[in-house]
Each structure stands twice: as structure tokens, then as C-alpha cells.
Design a protein around this motif. Structure first.
Motif, PDB file in Angstrom:
ATOM      1  N   GLU A  27       0.826  -1.113   0.008  1.00  0.00           N
ATOM      2  CA  GLU A  27      -0.010   0.054  -0.053  1.00  0.00           C
ATOM      3  C   GLU A  27       0.990   1.215   0.087  1.00  0.00           C
ATOM      4  OE1 GLU A  27       0.347  -1.438   4.395  1.00  0.00           O
ATOM      5  OE2 GLU A  27      -0.201  -2.414   2.475  1.00  0.00           O
ATOM      6  N   ALA A  28       2.007   1.219   0.676  1.00  0.00           N
ATOM      7  CA  ALA A  28       2.916   2.255   0.551  1.00  0.00           C
ATOM      8  C   ALA A  28       3.401   2.447  -0.791  1.00  0.00           C
ATOM      9  CB  ALA A  28       3.836   2.244   1.631  1.00  0.00           C
ATOM     10  N   LYS A  29       3.979   1.427  -1.453  1.00  0.00           N
ATOM     11  CA  LYS A  29       4.520   1.325  -2.434  1.00  0.00           C
ATOM     12  C   LYS A  29       3.508   2.087  -3.661  1.00  0.00           C
ATOM     13  CE  LYS A  29       7.036  -1.760  -4.173  1.00  0.00           C
ATOM     14  NZ  LYS A  29       7.315  -3.048  -5.104  1.00  0.00           N
ATOM     15  N   ASP A  30       2.189   1.709  -3.400  1.00  0.00           N
ATOM     16  CA  ASP A  30       1.217   2.050  -4.450  1.00  0.00           C
ATOM     17  C   ASP A  30       0.810   3.706  -4.167  1.00  0.00           C
ATOM     18  OD1 ASP A  30       0.991  -0.251  -5.574  1.00  0.00           O
ATOM     19  OD2 ASP A  30      -1.099  -0.922  -4.268  1.00  0.00           O
ATOM     20  N   ARG A  31       0.844   4.156  -2.842  1.00  0.00           N
ATOM     21  CA  ARG A  31       0.701   5.653  -2.574  1.00  0.00           C
ATOM     22  C   ARG A  31       1.919   6.344  -3.399  1.00  0.00           C
ATOM     23  NH1 ARG A  31      -0.523   4.204   3.229  1.00  0.00           N
ATOM     24  NH2 ARG A  31      -2.982   4.416   3.028  1.00  0.00           N
ATOM     25  N   ALA A  32       3.236   5.740  -3.235  1.00  0.00           N
ATOM     26  CA  ALA A  32       4.248   6.480  -3.593  1.00  0.00           C
ATOM     27  C   ALA A  32       4.272   6.456  -5.334  1.00  0.00           C
ATOM     28  CB  ALA A  32       5.650   5.822  -3.144  1.00  0.00           C
ATOM     29  N   LEU A  33       3.985   5.614  -5.919  1.00  0.00           N
ATOM     30  CA  LEU A  33       4.017   5.258  -7.280  1.00  0.00           C
ATOM     31  C   LEU A  33       2.806   6.329  -7.792  1.00  0.00           C
ATOM     32  CD1 LEU A  33       4.570   1.759  -7.989  1.00  0.00           C
ATOM     33  CD2 LEU A  33       6.025   3.744  -8.404  1.00  0.00           C
ATOM     34  N   LYS A  34       1.575   6.753  -7.015  1.00  0.00           N
ATOM     35  CA  LYS A  34       0.506   7.710  -7.354  1.00  0.00           C
ATOM     36  C   LYS A  34       1.336   8.922  -7.422  1.00  0.00           C
ATOM     37  CE  LYS A  34      -3.975   9.311  -5.816  1.00  0.00           C
ATOM     38  NZ  LYS A  34      -4.950   9.064  -5.022  1.00  0.00           N
ATOM     39  N   VAL A  35       1.841   9.396  -6.483  1.00  0.00           N
ATOM     40  CA  VAL A  35       2.539  10.693  -6.479  1.00  0.00           C
ATOM     41  C   VAL A  35       3.700  10.889  -7.442  1.00  0.00           C
ATOM     42  CG1 VAL A  35       3.812  12.267  -4.891  1.00  0.00           C
ATOM     43  CG2 VAL A  35       2.112  10.917  -3.768  1.00  0.00           C
ATOM     44  N   VAL A  36       4.382   9.967  -7.629  1.00  0.00           N
ATOM     45  CA  VAL A  36       5.456   9.940  -8.947  1.00  0.00           C
ATOM     46  C   VAL A  36       4.840  10.138  -9.983  1.00  0.00           C
ATOM     47  CG1 VAL A  36       7.196   8.893 -10.088  1.00  0.00           C
ATOM     48  CG2 VAL A  36       7.134   8.739  -7.494  1.00  0.00           C
ATOM     49  N   ALA A  37       3.573   9.448 -10.367  1.00  0.00           N
ATOM     50  CA  ALA A  37       2.834   9.546 -11.513  1.00  0.00           C
ATOM     51  C   ALA A  37       2.349  11.003 -11.934  1.00  0.00           C
ATOM     52  CB  ALA A  37       1.691   8.401 -11.693  1.00  0.00           C
ATOM     53  N   MET A  38       1.506  11.415 -10.644  1.00  0.00           N
ATOM     54  CA  MET A  38       0.845  12.888 -10.549  1.00  0.00           C
ATOM     55  C   MET A  38       1.980  13.854 -11.090  1.00  0.00           C
ATOM     56  SD  MET A  38      -0.709  15.048  -7.790  1.00  0.00           S
ATOM     57  CE  MET A  38       0.950  15.557  -7.251  1.00  0.00           C
ATOM     58  N   LEU A  39       3.179  13.811 -10.183  1.00  0.00           N
ATOM     59  CA  LEU A  39       4.295  14.699 -10.386  1.00  0.00           C
ATOM     60  C   LEU A  39       4.900  14.567 -11.927  1.00  0.00           C
ATOM     61  CD1 LEU A  39       5.981  14.465  -7.102  1.00  0.00           C
ATOM     62  CD2 LEU A  39       4.524  16.366  -7.798  1.00  0.00           C
ATOM     63  N   GLU A  40       5.007  13.582 -12.394  1.00  0.00           N
ATOM     64  CA  GLU A  40       5.553  13.329 -13.678  1.00  0.00           C
ATOM     65  C   GLU A  40       4.618  13.818 -14.894  1.00  0.00           C
ATOM     66  OE1 GLU A  40       6.720   9.228 -13.683  1.00  0.00           O
ATOM     67  OE2 GLU A  40       8.695   9.798 -12.944  1.00  0.00           O
ATOM     68  N   LYS A  41       3.281  13.706 -14.556  1.00  0.00           N
ATOM     69  CA  LYS A  41       2.467  14.052 -15.554  1.00  0.00           C
ATOM     70  C   LYS A  41       2.237  15.605 -15.571  1.00  0.00           C
ATOM     71  CE  LYS A  41      -2.665  14.077 -16.594  1.00  0.00           C
ATOM     72  NZ  LYS A  41      -2.752  15.479 -16.868  1.00  0.00           N
ATOM     73  N   LEU A  42       2.326  16.302 -14.550  1.00  0.00           N
ATOM     74  CA  LEU A  42       2.328  17.825 -14.385  1.00  0.00           C
ATOM     75  C   LEU A  42       3.430  18.379 -15.022  1.00  0.00           C
ATOM     76  CD1 LEU A  42       1.073  18.228 -10.538  1.00  0.00           C
ATOM     77  CD2 LEU A  42      -0.079  18.773 -12.861  1.00  0.00           C
ATOM     78  N   GLU A  43       4.695  17.580 -14.722  1.00  0.00           N
ATOM     79  CA  GLU A  43       6.013  18.188 -15.449  1.00  0.00           C
ATOM     80  C   GLU A  43       5.795  17.893 -16.763  1.00  0.00           C
ATOM     81  OE1 GLU A  43      10.661  17.594 -14.440  1.00  0.00           O
ATOM     82  OE2 GLU A  43       9.426  15.853 -14.352  1.00  0.00           O
ATOM     83  N   ARG A  44       5.517  16.920 -17.404  1.00  0.00           N
ATOM     84  CA  ARG A  44       5.330  16.635 -19.005  1.00  0.00           C
ATOM     85  C   ARG A  44       4.339  17.784 -19.501  1.00  0.00           C
ATOM     86  NH1 ARG A  44       4.634  11.192 -17.507  1.00  0.00           N
ATOM     87  NH2 ARG A  44       2.295  11.367 -17.829  1.00  0.00           N
ATOM     88  N   ASP A  45       3.172  17.855 -18.668  1.00  0.00           N
ATOM     89  CA  ASP A  45       2.177  18.803 -19.266  1.00  0.00           C
ATOM     90  C   ASP A  45       2.876  20.122 -19.413  1.00  0.00           C
ATOM     91  OD1 ASP A  45       0.133  16.716 -19.344  1.00  0.00           O
ATOM     92  OD2 ASP A  45      -1.029  17.624 -17.740  1.00  0.00           O
ATOM     93  N   LYS A  46       3.418  20.653 -18.321  1.00  0.00           N
ATOM     94  CA  LYS A  46       4.111  21.853 -18.406  1.00  0.00           C
ATOM     95  C   LYS A  46       5.131  22.066 -19.432  1.00  0.00           C
ATOM     96  CE  LYS A  46       4.827  26.218 -16.519  1.00  0.00           C
ATOM     97  NZ  LYS A  46       3.721  27.128 -16.558  1.00  0.00           N
ATOM     98  N   ALA A  47       6.002  21.018 -19.562  1.00  0.00           N
ATOM     99  CA  ALA A  47       7.083  20.987 -20.669  1.00  0.00           C
ATOM    100  C   ALA A  47       6.399  20.964 -21.907  1.00  0.00           C
ATOM    101  CB  ALA A  47       7.843  19.611 -20.513  1.00  0.00           C
ATOM    102  N   ARG A  48       5.203  20.405 -22.541  1.00  0.00           N
ATOM    103  CA  ARG A  48       4.670  20.413 -23.667  1.00  0.00           C
ATOM    104  C   ARG A  48       3.933  21.833 -23.961  1.00  0.00           C
ATOM    105  NH1 ARG A  48       0.855  16.072 -22.729  1.00  0.00           N
ATOM    106  NH2 ARG A  48       2.051  14.355 -22.170  1.00  0.00           N
ATOM    107  N   ASN A  49       3.433  22.467 -23.047  1.00  0.00           N
ATOM    108  CA  ASN A  49       3.080  23.780 -23.265  1.00  0.00           C
ATOM    109  C   ASN A  49       3.682  24.876 -22.087  1.00  0.00           C
ATOM    110  OD1 ASN A  49       1.687  25.866 -23.989  1.00  0.00           O
ATOM    111  ND2 ASN A  49      -0.538  24.861 -24.029  1.00  0.00           N
TER     112      ASN A  49
END
Length: 190
Positions: A27-49
């Protein structure tokens, strides 16, 4: 992901148990991966535009603590063993930080695994953070908040890094521009 120095790790105030990534509870691994995915998505979205106004993402206290454990485990943190945070309104946090300075000159002053309890406020702007320590305890003994800056200085010296304190400005990860805490959650703005 950017690597951060021990001072930046402490400044970010984000850490829960130095254990191998494979040994994190599922459950801790799943929570950590959720944060990593959210942060990477925000970073990608910002880099695209980059001209588009920044977005935001919300992280729960449990997710933040899991992400910190992940950061400690994957970045090979030498001195911080764990950090558990309780997020409060107004960019405030309380927490427990466990450090191990047994192989350093500070071992003469601290036990091998020192438990530090603290309350602090954070100020963020333009992708940087600085921390103001309001109270600090070693077990039940009250310490001057400046004590932690001394520990950071020792660790920085051992690592051949310039000494910085919590009250210095440190970069936030993933292109985050500012943070806002509310009881039990953290909002990350790009």
C-alpha cells in the motif's frame, strides 16, 4: 527526478523509513507511485505547453509520507532514516525525523539513531522552499531549532557540499513552483 542534497531533503521535510524499495509495504508502494505519476504528468504537461498557466495536484499526507520513503530508499540517503509528517493548515507541519550520524563526528553528541520531533512552517516561491523550525525536541529534551542547521552543516561537510541551513532557499522537485498545505494534504502548484 533531480537528486537532492541532505539539506534539501531535510528542507523538503518529506521522509518515512529507509528500507529497500522492494520491502515497502504494497500500500505504501502504491501511494508513492501515485505521487510519482502525478508529478511526472504535471511536469510533462508543463513541458509540452510552457506558456499555459500552471496546474496543480493534491497529495494526501499518507501519499506524501510514502513518496518520502521512496525518495530516501531510491536516492540512497546516508543519514536520514525516516521522516513522518503531519500536514497542518497554513504551510505548517509537525513531524518525527530519525537520523543516524553514528559514523560521523556528531556521534559524540547524538545516539546512533536520534529521534527528532519538530514543528515547522514552510515558505515557497518561484520553485524554491525554505523552512522555519518553530520547535525541536530530541526525544523529550527541547533543543534550539538552530541545532538542526548544525547537523546539516556537519553532514554537508562530510559530503563535501557547501553548508546550508533549513532557512536558506532550496529548489523544489519536478518544477513545482509553490506548495500549500492544508490539514492532511499538500497542494503542488506548477
Amino acid at each position: 527526478m533531480r537528486k537532492r542534497t541532505a539539506a534539501a531533503v531535510l528542507a523538503a521535510l518529506a521522509l518515512t523509513g529507509l528500507i529497500a524499495w522492494g520491502q515497502l509495504a504494497p500500500e505504501a508502494k502504491d501511494r508513492a507511485l501515485k505521487v510519482v505519476a502525478m508529478l511526472e504528468k504535471l511536469e510533462r504537461d508543463k513541458a509540452r505547453n510552457p506558456r499555459r498557466p500552471g496546474g496543480s495536484g493534491t497529495v494526501s499526507e499518507a501519499e506524501l509520507n510514502a513518496w518520502i520513503a521512496y525518495q530516501i530508499a531510491t536516492e540512497g540517503e546516508k543519514y536520514v532514516r525516516s521522516c513522518e509528517l503531519r500536514l497542518l493548515d497554513g504551510n505548517r507541519a509537525e513531524g518525527k525525523l530519525v537520523i543516524d550520524l553514528s559514523r560521523t563526528p556528531a556521534a559524540a553528541v547524538l545516539t546512533s539513531q536520534a529521534e527528532l520531533f519538530f514543528s515547522a512552517t514552510a515558505e515557497t516561491e518561484q520553485g524554491r522552499i525554505r523552512i522555519t523550525m518553530e520547535s525541536l525536541f530530541l526525544g523529550s529534551q527541547r533543543l534550539s531549532p538552530a541545532f538542526l542547521d548544525t547537523v546539516i552543516g556537519i553532514v554537508a561537510g562530510l559530503e563535501g557540499q557547501p553548508a546550508q541551513g533549513l532557512h536558506d532557499w532550496h529548489p523544489l522537485p519536478y518544477g513545482i513552483q509553490r506548495l500549500e498545505s492544508r490539514a492532511g494534504r499538500l497542494i503542488c502548484y506548477y
